[in-house]
Motif scaffolding. Structure first.
Motif, PDB file in Angstrom:
ATOM      1  N   UNK A 191      25.980 -32.456  22.449  1.00  0.00           N
ATOM      2  CA  UNK A 191      26.148 -32.985  23.806  1.00  0.00           C
ATOM      3  C   UNK A 191      27.637 -33.258  24.004  1.00  0.00           C
ATOM      4  N   UNK A 192      28.281 -32.439  24.830  1.00  0.00           N
ATOM      5  CA  UNK A 192      29.737 -32.547  24.971  1.00  0.00           C
ATOM      6  C   UNK A 192      30.145 -32.661  26.437  1.00  0.00           C
ATOM      7  N   UNK A 193      31.347 -33.149  26.652  1.00  0.00           N
ATOM      8  CA  UNK A 193      31.881 -33.293  27.999  1.00  0.00           C
ATOM      9  C   UNK A 193      33.068 -34.235  27.969  1.00  0.00           C
ATOM     10  N   UNK A 194      33.711 -34.396  29.123  1.00  0.00           N
ATOM     11  CA  UNK A 194      34.855 -35.309  29.148  1.00  0.00           C
ATOM     12  C   UNK A 194      34.354 -36.756  29.037  1.00  0.00           C
ATOM     13  N   UNK A 195      35.252 -37.720  28.848  1.00  0.00           N
ATOM     14  CA  UNK A 195      34.801 -39.103  28.705  1.00  0.00           C
ATOM     15  C   UNK A 195      34.071 -39.620  29.952  1.00  0.00           C
ATOM     16  N   UNK A 196      33.067 -40.468  29.720  1.00  0.00           N
ATOM     17  CA  UNK A 196      32.478 -41.278  30.793  1.00  0.00           C
ATOM     18  C   UNK A 196      31.534 -40.569  31.761  1.00  0.00           C
ATOM     19  N   UNK A 197      31.115 -39.354  31.433  1.00  0.00           N
ATOM     20  CA  UNK A 197      30.210 -38.637  32.339  1.00  0.00           C
ATOM     21  C   UNK A 197      28.744 -39.035  32.118  1.00  0.00           C
ATOM     22  N   UNK A 198      28.494 -39.786  31.028  1.00  0.00           N
ATOM     23  CA  UNK A 198      27.126 -40.244  30.776  1.00  0.00           C
ATOM     24  C   UNK A 198      26.432 -39.546  29.618  1.00  0.00           C
ATOM     25  N   UNK A 199      27.202 -39.023  28.658  1.00  0.00           N
ATOM     26  CA  UNK A 199      26.606 -38.311  27.521  1.00  0.00           C
ATOM     27  C   UNK A 199      25.707 -39.242  26.694  1.00  0.00           C
ATOM     28  N   UNK A 200      26.240 -40.405  26.345  1.00  0.00           N
ATOM     29  CA  UNK A 200      25.464 -41.311  25.476  1.00  0.00           C
ATOM     30  C   UNK A 200      24.244 -41.859  26.208  1.00  0.00           C
ATOM     31  N   UNK A 201      24.398 -42.172  27.479  1.00  0.00           N
ATOM     32  CA  UNK A 201      23.267 -42.659  28.282  1.00  0.00           C
ATOM     33  C   UNK A 201      22.166 -41.597  28.314  1.00  0.00           C
ATOM     34  N   UNK A 202      22.569 -40.353  28.466  1.00  0.00           N
ATOM     35  CA  UNK A 202      21.619 -39.240  28.517  1.00  0.00           C
ATOM     36  C   UNK A 202      20.903 -39.077  27.178  1.00  0.00           C
ATOM     37  N   UNK A 203      21.646 -39.133  26.094  1.00  0.00           N
ATOM     38  CA  UNK A 203      21.032 -38.996  24.764  1.00  0.00           C
ATOM     39  C   UNK A 203      20.017 -40.122  24.540  1.00  0.00           C
ATOM     40  N   UNK A 204      20.391 -41.351  24.873  1.00  0.00           N
ATOM     41  CA  UNK A 204      19.445 -42.472  24.726  1.00  0.00           C
ATOM     42  C   UNK A 204      18.186 -42.230  25.551  1.00  0.00           C
ATOM     43  N   UNK A 205      18.361 -41.758  26.771  1.00  0.00           N
ATOM     44  CA  UNK A 205      17.217 -41.536  27.660  1.00  0.00           C
ATOM     45  C   UNK A 205      16.339 -40.392  27.140  1.00  0.00           C
ATOM     46  N   UNK A 206      16.944 -39.346  26.632  1.00  0.00           N
ATOM     47  CA  UNK A 206      16.176 -38.203  26.140  1.00  0.00           C
ATOM     48  C   UNK A 206      15.405 -38.568  24.872  1.00  0.00           C
ATOM     49  N   UNK A 207      16.046 -39.350  24.009  1.00  0.00           N
ATOM     50  CA  UNK A 207      15.417 -39.763  22.754  1.00  0.00           C
ATOM     51  C   UNK A 207      14.404 -40.882  23.006  1.00  0.00           C
ATOM     52  N   UNK A 264      30.230 -26.832  15.763  1.00  0.00           N
ATOM     53  CA  UNK A 264      30.054 -25.891  14.673  1.00  0.00           C
ATOM     54  C   UNK A 264      28.597 -25.918  14.182  1.00  0.00           C
ATOM     55  N   UNK A 265      28.020 -27.100  14.128  1.00  0.00           N
ATOM     56  CA  UNK A 265      26.678 -27.260  13.560  1.00  0.00           C
ATOM     57  C   UNK A 265      25.539 -26.901  14.499  1.00  0.00           C
ATOM     58  N   UNK A 266      25.804 -26.799  15.791  1.00  0.00           N
ATOM     59  CA  UNK A 266      24.686 -26.854  16.728  1.00  0.00           C
ATOM     60  C   UNK A 266      24.023 -25.501  16.994  1.00  0.00           C
ATOM     61  N   UNK A 267      22.793 -25.568  17.525  1.00  0.00           N
ATOM     62  CA  UNK A 267      22.065 -24.370  17.949  1.00  0.00           C
ATOM     63  C   UNK A 267      22.261 -24.110  19.431  1.00  0.00           C
ATOM     64  N   UNK A 268      22.533 -25.174  20.187  1.00  0.00           N
ATOM     65  CA  UNK A 268      22.745 -25.034  21.628  1.00  0.00           C
ATOM     66  C   UNK A 268      23.715 -26.126  22.078  1.00  0.00           C
ATOM     67  N   UNK A 269      24.510 -25.811  23.098  1.00  0.00           N
ATOM     68  CA  UNK A 269      25.481 -26.774  23.614  1.00  0.00           C
ATOM     69  C   UNK A 269      24.985 -27.301  24.950  1.00  0.00           C
ATOM     70  N   UNK A 270      24.916 -28.621  25.073  1.00  0.00           N
ATOM     71  CA  UNK A 270      24.611 -29.224  26.362  1.00  0.00           C
ATOM     72  C   UNK A 270      25.895 -29.837  26.914  1.00  0.00           C
ATOM     73  N   UNK A 271      26.436 -29.184  27.921  1.00  0.00           N
ATOM     74  CA  UNK A 271      27.685 -29.609  28.546  1.00  0.00           C
ATOM     75  C   UNK A 271      27.305 -30.585  29.667  1.00  0.00           C
ATOM     76  N   UNK A 272      27.877 -31.787  29.630  1.00  0.00           N
ATOM     77  CA  UNK A 272      27.544 -32.803  30.631  1.00  0.00           C
ATOM     78  C   UNK A 272      28.744 -33.025  31.545  1.00  0.00           C
ATOM     79  N   UNK A 273      28.484 -33.014  32.854  1.00  0.00           N
ATOM     80  CA  UNK A 273      29.549 -33.309  33.821  1.00  0.00           C
ATOM     81  C   UNK A 273      29.045 -34.376  34.798  1.00  0.00           C
ATOM     82  N   UNK A 274      29.964 -34.926  35.554  1.00  0.00           N
ATOM     83  CA  UNK A 274      29.635 -35.910  36.595  1.00  0.00           C
ATOM     84  C   UNK A 274      29.653 -35.173  37.936  1.00  0.00           C
ATOM     85  N   UNK A 275      28.437 -34.870  38.433  1.00  0.00           N
ATOM     86  CA  UNK A 275      28.319 -34.012  39.621  1.00  0.00           C
ATOM     87  C   UNK A 275      28.652 -34.778  40.909  1.00  0.00           C
ATOM     88  N   UNK A 276      28.781 -36.103  40.813  1.00  0.00           N
ATOM     89  CA  UNK A 276      29.119 -36.854  42.029  1.00  0.00           C
ATOM     90  C   UNK A 276      30.566 -36.576  42.439  1.00  0.00           C
TER      91      UNK A 276
END
Ligand code: GDP
Ligand code: MG
Length: 354
Positions: free
Chosen positions: A35-51, A108-120
């Motif tokens: 889960x990658x993206x620039x700072x503050x777009x909500x990556x960690x919030x998204x991971x918590x919600x998905x998990x 390097x380790x991943x099978x798929x990349x989830x790019x997160x952006x702030x669409x607002x």
């Protein structure tokens, strides 16, 4: 191996481990999602919600996430291993270099990349830098256009097109291409490029809201389709690879980020010094909160110790919820001058072995 044998082996392993859980079906999928993206777009919030569990701390302040964090989602049909990462930024000091190495390791380790952006907002150069970095990867790339709850309905068409262009094949040539006026019809160099969705016959982007929970099921389905067949790597009850001590230190840091302002929160590191289950059922935890300067120590402690107390009281509640036990949390403030510029200290503090 036949499906039948596969089932038997799984069941034998489950029996042996005494887990008693349903064996994974033969078409079970599993893999790592960076889960990658620039700072503050909500990556960690998204991971918590998905998990569905708080595995990563979040805050409105950039650079909250300092290292790779594994969030594990176990379902009957799949196990998704989310690698939450620090926001991609220009590394200037030891801490930031460490953070960017964490991003590279996740990619390097991943099978798929989830790019997160702030669409607002419209994408900017920071988003384009991430897009360029992941364009070189061979793994599938999906886009979560996050913070959709903040997207003004009048901006939907423009913003979605601009964000999707970040991972469309054309964007690999650089950001400038996106804003260019359309060429005359028939110009060979500017043929409209097929969107990725029609190539894979699946969607590659989704509007999401990590805080409101919008479209998370659809995002999971999209991710699932890109994962390889594979076993359950972790037992179903496990949601992260961090131990309780590390999580507790992170919960303290989260509250420090919440209550401290300006430069102070960025120079915070937390280490656990003592962890003792007491006979009365209370867990006694002592933690040190490091700052970089003497003046910051005063701010951290606050008038009459009131700031450190507030951080401690709030962190204690989070730790108690995580552990399901009552906690006595003692916090100590210490100065470690310029630790963020020191590779060895950064590694010690971030790896929780101080
Ligand atoms: P990260 O740096 O990309 O990991 O971002 P965080 O997950 O720490 O979130 C940064 C800030 O954005 C926090 O204040 C979150 O509460 C907020 N945030 C995250 N996702 C959303 C969302 O979907 N909608 C809104 N409105 N805020 C969000
Ligand atoms: Mg984060």
């Amino acid at each position: 191996m036949s499906e039948h044998q596969h089932d038997d082996t799984e069941r034998l392993i489950a029996d042996f481990l005494g887990t008693g859980e349903e064996p994974a079906p033969a078409d079970h999928r599993s893999g790592y999602v960076a889960v990658v993206g620039k700072p503050n777009v909500g990556k960690s919030t998204l991971v918590n919600a998905l998990v569905g569990h708080k595995v990563a701390i979040t805050s409105p302040k950039p650079q909250t996430t300092r290292r790779r964090i594994l969030g594990i989602l176990t379902r009957p049909d799949a196990q998704m291993l989310f690698l939450d990462t620090p926001g991609v930024h220009e590394p200037q000091q030891a801490l930031q270099r460490y953070m960017m190495r964490e991003v590279e390791a996740a990619l390097k380790d991943c099978d798929v990349v989830l790019f997160v952006t702030d669409v607002s907002r419209l994408p900017n150069d920071e988003d384009r830098r991430v897009a360029e970095r992941i364009a070189r990867l061979s793994q599938p790339r999906l886009l979560a256009m996050n913070k959709a709850d903040l997207l003004d309905p009048r901006d939907v068409v423009e913003h979605v097109a601009a964000h999707e262009a970040l991972i469309a094949p054309t964007s690999q040539t650089g950001g400038e291409a996106m804003g260019r006026a359309p060429e005359a019809p028939g110009a060979e160099t500017q043929q409209p490029v097929e969107p990725v969705s029609s190539i894979f016959n699946a969607r590659f982007s989704m509007l999401t809201s990590g805080t409101r929970g919008d479209n998370l099921d659809r995002l999971l389905s999209m991710l699932l389709a890109t994962l390889p067949y594979g076993p359950r790597y972790f037992p179903p009850g496990q949601t992260t690879d961090q131990n309780e001590r590390f999580l507790a230190a992170e919960f303290v840091r989260e509250q420090a980020l919440r209550f401290l302002e300006q430069e102070v929160p960025h120079g915070i590191a937390v280490t656990i010094e003592d962890w003792q289950p007491r006979p009365n059922g209370i867990i006694y935890i002592a933690a040190t909160v490091y700052v970089e300067r003497e003046s910051q120590k005063g701010i951290l402690i606050g008038k009459g110790g009131e700031m450190l107390k507030r951080i401690g009281a709030n962190a204690r509640k989070e730790i108690e919820r995580e552990l399901g036990a009552r906690v006595y949390l003692e916090l100590w403030a210490k100065v470690r001058r310029g630790w963020r510029r020191d590779d060895a200290l950064v590694a010690r503090f971030l790896e929780g072995s101080a």
